[in-house]
Scaffold this motif. Structure first.
Motif, mmCIF file in Angstrom:
data_model
loop_
_atom_site.group_PDB
_atom_site.id
_atom_site.type_symbol
_atom_site.label_atom_id
_atom_site.label_comp_id
_atom_site.label_asym_id
_atom_site.label_seq_id
_atom_site.Cartn_x
_atom_site.Cartn_y
_atom_site.Cartn_z
ATOM 1 N N GLY A 80 -167.113 11.574 -120.706
ATOM 2 C CA GLY A 80 -167.614 12.654 -121.845
ATOM 3 C C GLY A 80 -167.025 12.816 -123.143
ATOM 4 O O GLY A 80 -168.149 13.671 -123.436
ATOM 5 N N TYR A 81 -166.439 12.781 -124.004
ATOM 6 C CA TYR A 81 -166.005 12.695 -124.873
ATOM 7 C C TYR A 81 -166.249 12.015 -126.010
ATOM 8 O O TYR A 81 -166.498 10.707 -125.355
ATOM 9 N N GLN A 82 -166.468 12.664 -127.105
ATOM 10 C CA GLN A 82 -167.319 11.726 -127.800
ATOM 11 C C GLN A 82 -166.542 11.354 -128.794
ATOM 12 O O GLN A 82 -165.544 11.336 -129.107
ATOM 13 N N VAL A 83 -166.121 9.588 -128.064
ATOM 14 C CA VAL A 83 -165.139 8.839 -129.279
ATOM 15 C C VAL A 83 -165.586 8.066 -130.271
ATOM 16 O O VAL A 83 -166.707 7.087 -130.663
ATOM 17 N N THR A 84 -164.769 8.353 -131.575
ATOM 18 C CA THR A 84 -164.485 6.989 -132.238
ATOM 19 C C THR A 84 -163.749 5.691 -132.249
ATOM 20 O O THR A 84 -162.827 7.095 -132.620
ATOM 21 N N LEU A 85 -163.692 5.288 -132.670
ATOM 22 C CA LEU A 85 -162.565 4.172 -132.530
ATOM 23 C C LEU A 85 -162.907 3.424 -133.736
ATOM 24 O O LEU A 85 -163.423 2.534 -134.099
ATOM 25 N N TRP A 86 -161.413 2.873 -134.857
ATOM 26 C CA TRP A 86 -161.010 2.831 -136.027
ATOM 27 C C TRP A 86 -159.981 1.470 -135.491
ATOM 28 O O TRP A 86 -158.740 2.148 -134.347
ATOM 29 N N GLN A 87 -159.832 0.302 -136.029
ATOM 30 C CA GLN A 87 -159.020 -0.590 -136.068
ATOM 31 C C GLN A 87 -158.653 -0.754 -137.064
ATOM 32 O O GLN A 87 -159.377 -1.207 -137.813
ATOM 33 N N MET A 88 -157.397 -0.842 -137.319
ATOM 34 C CA MET A 88 -156.719 -1.286 -138.436
ATOM 35 C C MET A 88 -156.162 -2.910 -138.285
ATOM 36 O O MET A 88 -155.078 -3.114 -137.071
ATOM 37 N N GLY A 89 -156.897 -3.518 -138.702
ATOM 38 C CA GLY A 89 -156.484 -4.884 -139.065
ATOM 39 C C GLY A 89 -158.072 -5.281 -138.163
ATOM 40 O O GLY A 89 -158.563 -4.383 -137.371
ATOM 41 N N ASP A 90 -157.562 -6.718 -138.063
ATOM 42 C CA ASP A 90 -159.008 -7.561 -137.487
ATOM 43 C C ASP A 90 -158.877 -7.022 -135.613
ATOM 44 O O ASP A 90 -158.022 -7.997 -135.586
ATOM 45 N N ALA A 91 -159.968 -6.689 -135.342
ATOM 46 C CA ALA A 91 -160.235 -6.353 -133.687
ATOM 47 C C ALA A 91 -159.850 -8.238 -133.069
ATOM 48 O O ALA A 91 -159.496 -8.177 -132.009
ATOM 49 N N ALA A 92 -160.446 -8.968 -133.648
ATOM 50 C CA ALA A 92 -160.537 -10.243 -133.381
ATOM 51 C C ALA A 92 -159.755 -11.066 -132.805
ATOM 52 O O ALA A 92 -159.090 -12.050 -131.605
ATOM 53 N N LYS A 93 -158.439 -10.463 -133.641
ATOM 54 C CA LYS A 93 -157.080 -11.237 -133.409
ATOM 55 C C LYS A 93 -156.573 -10.554 -132.441
ATOM 56 O O LYS A 93 -155.124 -10.709 -132.116
ATOM 57 N N LEU A 94 -156.812 -9.276 -131.807
ATOM 58 C CA LEU A 94 -156.004 -8.915 -130.336
ATOM 59 C C LEU A 94 -155.768 -10.054 -129.395
ATOM 60 O O LEU A 94 -156.864 -11.056 -129.263
ATOM 61 N N GLN A 95 -154.367 -9.986 -128.834
ATOM 62 C CA GLN A 95 -154.258 -10.955 -127.782
ATOM 63 C C GLN A 95 -153.638 -10.409 -126.788
ATOM 64 O O GLN A 95 -153.496 -8.965 -126.649
ATOM 65 N N GLY A 96 -153.759 -10.866 -125.552
ATOM 66 C CA GLY A 96 -153.238 -11.256 -124.493
ATOM 67 C C GLY A 96 -153.889 -9.501 -123.636
ATOM 68 O O GLY A 96 -154.817 -9.004 -124.070
ATOM 69 N N ASP A 97 -153.161 -8.511 -123.883
ATOM 70 C CA ASP A 97 -153.344 -7.645 -122.611
ATOM 71 C C ASP A 97 -153.996 -6.513 -123.722
ATOM 72 O O ASP A 97 -154.914 -6.299 -123.111
ATOM 73 N N ALA A 98 -154.184 -6.398 -124.752
ATOM 74 C CA ALA A 98 -154.508 -5.769 -125.828
ATOM 75 C C ALA A 98 -155.772 -6.389 -126.038
ATOM 76 O O ALA A 98 -157.020 -5.347 -126.264
ATOM 77 N N ALA A 99 -155.914 -8.016 -126.109
ATOM 78 C CA ALA A 99 -157.938 -7.707 -125.885
ATOM 79 C C ALA A 99 -157.445 -7.410 -124.738
ATOM 80 O O ALA A 99 -159.198 -7.148 -125.058
ATOM 81 N N LEU A 100 -157.503 -7.731 -123.361
ATOM 82 C CA LEU A 100 -158.524 -7.268 -122.421
ATOM 83 C C LEU A 100 -158.612 -5.821 -122.586
ATOM 84 O O LEU A 100 -159.673 -5.412 -122.184
ATOM 85 N N ALA A 101 -157.589 -4.873 -123.473
ATOM 86 C CA ALA A 101 -158.094 -3.787 -123.304
ATOM 87 C C ALA A 101 -159.369 -3.078 -124.355
ATOM 88 O O ALA A 101 -160.166 -2.811 -123.961
ATOM 89 N N ARG A 102 -158.986 -4.020 -125.359
ATOM 90 C CA ARG A 102 -160.222 -3.694 -126.126
ATOM 91 C C ARG A 102 -161.648 -4.082 -125.389
ATOM 92 O O ARG A 102 -162.905 -3.990 -125.709
ATOM 93 N N ASP A 103 -161.645 -5.357 -124.786
ATOM 94 C CA ASP A 103 -163.056 -5.881 -123.824
ATOM 95 C C ASP A 103 -163.330 -5.086 -122.944
ATOM 96 O O ASP A 103 -164.867 -5.034 -122.906
ATOM 97 N N ALA A 104 -162.453 -4.465 -122.668
ATOM 98 C CA ALA A 104 -162.995 -3.503 -121.141
ATOM 99 C C ALA A 104 -163.386 -2.050 -122.087
ATOM 100 O O ALA A 104 -164.583 -1.450 -121.654
ATOM 101 N N TRP A 105 -163.195 -1.703 -123.078
ATOM 102 C CA TRP A 105 -163.441 -1.055 -124.300
ATOM 103 C C TRP A 105 -165.571 -1.438 -124.585
ATOM 104 O O TRP A 105 -166.421 0.417 -124.249
ATOM 105 N N LEU A 106 -165.212 -2.368 -124.947
ATOM 106 C CA LEU A 106 -166.743 -2.951 -125.652
ATOM 107 C C LEU A 106 -167.946 -3.318 -124.038
ATOM 108 O O LEU A 106 -168.719 -2.265 -125.430
ATOM 109 N N ALA A 107 -167.527 -2.986 -123.101
ATOM 110 C CA ALA A 107 -168.292 -3.186 -121.953
ATOM 111 C C ALA A 107 -168.650 -1.724 -121.812
ATOM 112 O O ALA A 107 -169.448 -1.611 -121.151
ATOM 113 N N THR A 108 -168.005 -0.848 -122.153
ATOM 114 C CA THR A 108 -168.446 0.756 -122.114
ATOM 115 C C THR A 108 -169.700 1.057 -123.414
ATOM 116 O O THR A 108 -170.371 1.848 -122.730
ATOM 117 N N GLY A 109 -169.414 -0.069 -123.831
ATOM 118 C CA GLY A 109 -170.212 0.272 -125.406
ATOM 119 C C GLY A 109 -169.536 0.813 -126.566
ATOM 120 O O GLY A 109 -170.414 1.163 -127.493
#
Length: 496
Positions: A80-109
Motif C-alpha cells: 500500500g505504499y506509493q512507490v516510485t522506482l528509478w533505475q540508474m543505467g539500463d534496466a534491460a541490461k540487468l542479469q541473473g537474480d537482479a533481472a528476476l527481481a526486475r521482472d517481478a516488480w514489472l509483474a505488479t504493474g
C-alpha cells in the motif's frame, strides 16, 4: 549504531560474497531466495520506521544491490505504499537474480523510470539500492550526481547493505556517499560500516542474517570483532571478598612537563577510578603538590633528571607503567621516557611518548600504544590521509612495526594485537576535546594492573572510555570535559 541478535563478527566484502554462496549451497538455497529475504528485511525496516501510504523512492543500480531494491519496491507497493522506482543505467541490461527481481516488480504493474533532474517534493523516504559492496574505485559521475541529489533532499534514507559510495572494507567515502538514517546489512556485517568516515553515513546499522548467518560464520573467520558490553563484563569479574590493594595493580604514570600537569593529573585519576589498587605519578616537581591536593589518593612525586635512585625505586615497585600524558619533548621528557621504557613490565605509551617513539622506533611485545591518526602518521612515516584511507591496514602496520597491541583512536577506534582486530562502535564527537586520550591511557593502565592481558585491557579500556562518554553526552556533546567521564567510568568497571 546498534546490532541486535548478532554475534559482533565483522567481515570484508569479498568474504561475504564468497561465504554467502557456500552457505546457500549447503542449505540448497537458490541465490534469488537470498535476494528475496534481503529485500524483505529492508521492507521490514521500512514498515518499522514509516507508516503505509507514504511515498517511497527506490533508487536502483545495475547489480544485485539494485535487485534487492526491486524486491523492496514490489513488497512496498503490494503493502500500500506509493512507490516510485528509478533505475540508474539500463534496466534491460540487468542479469541473473537482479533481472528476476526486475521482472517481478514489472509483474505488479510497477514502472521503471530514469532518474529525474530532481527528487519530487512528495517523496517521504528513499531506499538506497544504487551501489553495493563490490564498489572499489571512485563513484562514477552519474552515480555521484544521484547521490548528491539524495543527500540534498531532507528525507530519511534506508541503505541496502551499505550506503552507496562507502567502501565496505575501510569505511572510506569513494568520492560521494549516501547519508543514510539506517543501514540494513546482510549475512556478515561489513567491517567498513563501523570505523572512519562511516560514522557520518551509516546511521543505525541493523543486521539481517537471512537464515544463513550461522552457516556463513562456520565458513568464514571474522576479519574483526565489534566490542560488546557482554565481552567487557566477562573480563571484569567480581573481586574476592578478601582482596587488598596490592592485588589490583601498582600503577606508575609518568608525564606532566611544565605547563602540562593537567594531563598527568587526569590520567592518574582515571587509573584510580578504573580500579587500580595503588596509583603513583612521576612528574615535574611543580606539579606534584597540586595533584596530591586535588586527589590525595594519588602518590605524586616530583622527579628531576639527576635523581636515579627515585626512578629505580619506583620502577621496582610498579607492576604497570603509563608513559606520555603531558610528557612533552624536552630533555627532562626524553630522560624520563628513555629510563622508563627500558622496562619489561607492562607499558602503555601515549601522547608525547608516541612522538618520542616515532623518533627512535623499536619493537616491544610488552607495550600498548594509543595513537590518534596524526600520531599514527608520524609512527608510520606517512600522511594522516593514508592512515584514514584504510584504518584497518594502518592499525596492523603499526602493530607489525612496533609490536604489542595498537589502539588506533578515532571514530570507530581499532584495537589490533597482530592476530585479531577489535572495533569500538561507542563514542561521540563530544570526545574531541583535550584530555580524553589521557583518561583512556589511565583506564588501560589500571586494567593491566588488575590482571587483564594487553589485548583485553586495550579493548575493554576503549569500550569503557567511549561508553562513559556516551553517557555524558546525554547532557549534550558540546562542552563535555574529559574529567566528566570519571563517575561513569566507576560505574562501568563495576558491571551488574
Amino acid at each position: 549504531m546498534k546490532a541486535e541478535q548478532w554475534s559482533g563478527k565483522l567481515y570484508r566484502a569479498e568474504q561475504v560474497r564468497r561465504g554467502e554462496r557456500q552457505a546457500a549451497a549447503q542449505q540448497q538455497l537458490a541465490m534469488y531466495l537470498l535476494m528475496e529475504r534481503a529485500g524483505a528485511a529492508v521492507f521490514h525496516q521500512l514498515e518499522q520506521d514509516f507508516t503505509r501510504h507514504q511515498h517511497v523512492l527506490v533508487c536502483c543500480g545495475g547489480g544485485n544491490n539494485g535487485g534487492d531494491g526491486y524486491v523492496v519496491a514490489r513488497l512496498a507497493k503490494e503493502a500500500g505504499y506509493q512507490v516510485t522506482l528509478w533505475q540508474m543505467g539500463d534496466a534491460a541490461k540487468l542479469q541473473g537474480d537482479a533481472a528476476l527481481a526486475r521482472d517481478a516488480w514489472l509483474a505488479t504493474g510497477g514502472q521503471i523510470l530514469p532518474p529525474a533532474a530532481s527528487i519530487p517534493s512528495s517523496i517521504e523516504v528513499v531506499i538506497d539500492a544504487l551501489l553495493g559492496t563490490g564498489l572499489s574505485g571512485e563513484v562514477r559521475p552519474e552515480g555521484k550526481q544521484l547521490i548528491m541529489m539524495i543527500n540534498r533532499i531532507a528525507v530519511p534514507v534506508i541503505a541496502i547493505d551499505i550506503p552507496s559510495g562507502l567502501c565496505a572494507d575501510t569505511g572510506k567515502v569513494l568520492g560521494e556517499a549516501v547519508k543514510a538514517q539506517s543501514t540494513v546489512t546482510f549475512i556478515g556485517s561489513k567491517q567498513g560500516l563501523w570505523t572512519g568516515q562511516a560514522a557520518e553515513y551509516v546511521g543505525q546499522v541493523q543486521f539481517a542474517g537471512l537464515q544463513v548467518a550461522d552457516d556463513f560464520e562456520q565458513i568464514e573467520p571474522p576479519s574483526a570483532r565489534l566490542i560488546q558490553a557482554a565481552d567487557v563484563g566477562s573480563c571484569l569479574l567480581p573481586r574476592a571478598r578478601s582482596a587488598h590493594k596490592g592485588d589490583h595493580g601498582r600503577i606508575i604514570l609518568a608525564g606532566g612537563d611544565h605547563g602540562m600537569g593537567g594531563a598527568i593529573r587526569m590520567a592518574s585519576e582515571a587509573a584510580a577510578r578504573a580500579g587500580a589498587g595503588l596509583t603513583a605519578v612521576l612528574t615535574q616537581p611543580d606539579n606534584a603538590l597540586s595533584i596530591v591536593t586535588a586527589r590525595p589518593e594519588i602518590m605524586a612525586v616530583g622527579w628531576q633528571q639527576t635523581d636515579k635512585v627515585l626512578l629505580a625505586q619506583r620502577l621496582q615497585w610498579a607492576d604497570v607503567l603509563v608513559v606520555g600524558p603531558g610528557l612533552g619533548q624536552s630533555s627532562w621528557s626524553q630522560s624520563l621516557y628513555s629510563e622508563l621504557t627500558k622496562t619489561e613490565k607492562s607499558l602503555v605509551v601515549d601522547a608525547d611518548g608516541l612522538n618520542l617513539l616515532s623518533r627512535s622506533p623499536d619493537y616491544k611485545n610488552n607495550r600498548i600504544i594509543t595513537p590518534h591518526p596524526g600520531e599514527a602518521a608520524r609512527l608510520l612515516a606517512c600522511s594522516v590521509h593514508e592512515v584514514e584511507a584504510d584504518r584497518f591496514r594502518a592499525a596492523r602496520a603499526l602493530q607489525q612495526k612496533y609490536g604489542g597491541v595498537v589502539v588506533l583512536k578515532g571514530a570507530g577506534t581499532l584495537v589490533d594485537d597482530g592476530t585479531q582486530c577489535w572495533v569500538c562502535a561507542a563514542g561521540n564527537p563530544g570526545m574531541a576535546t583535550g584530555g580524553m586520550g589521557d583518561v583512556l591511557s589511565g583506564i588501560i593502565g589500571a586494567l593491566l594492573g588488575q590482571g587483564l592481558s594487553l589485548a583485553a585491557a586495550a579493548w575493554c579500556g576503549v569500550w569503557i572510555h567511549s561508553t562513559a562518554a556516551d553517557r555524558c553526552a546525554a547532557e549534550g556533546e558540546r562542552g563535555m570535559l574529559a574529567s566528566d567521564l570519571f563517575p561513569h567510568i566507576r560505574q562501568l568497571v563495576n558491571p551488574r
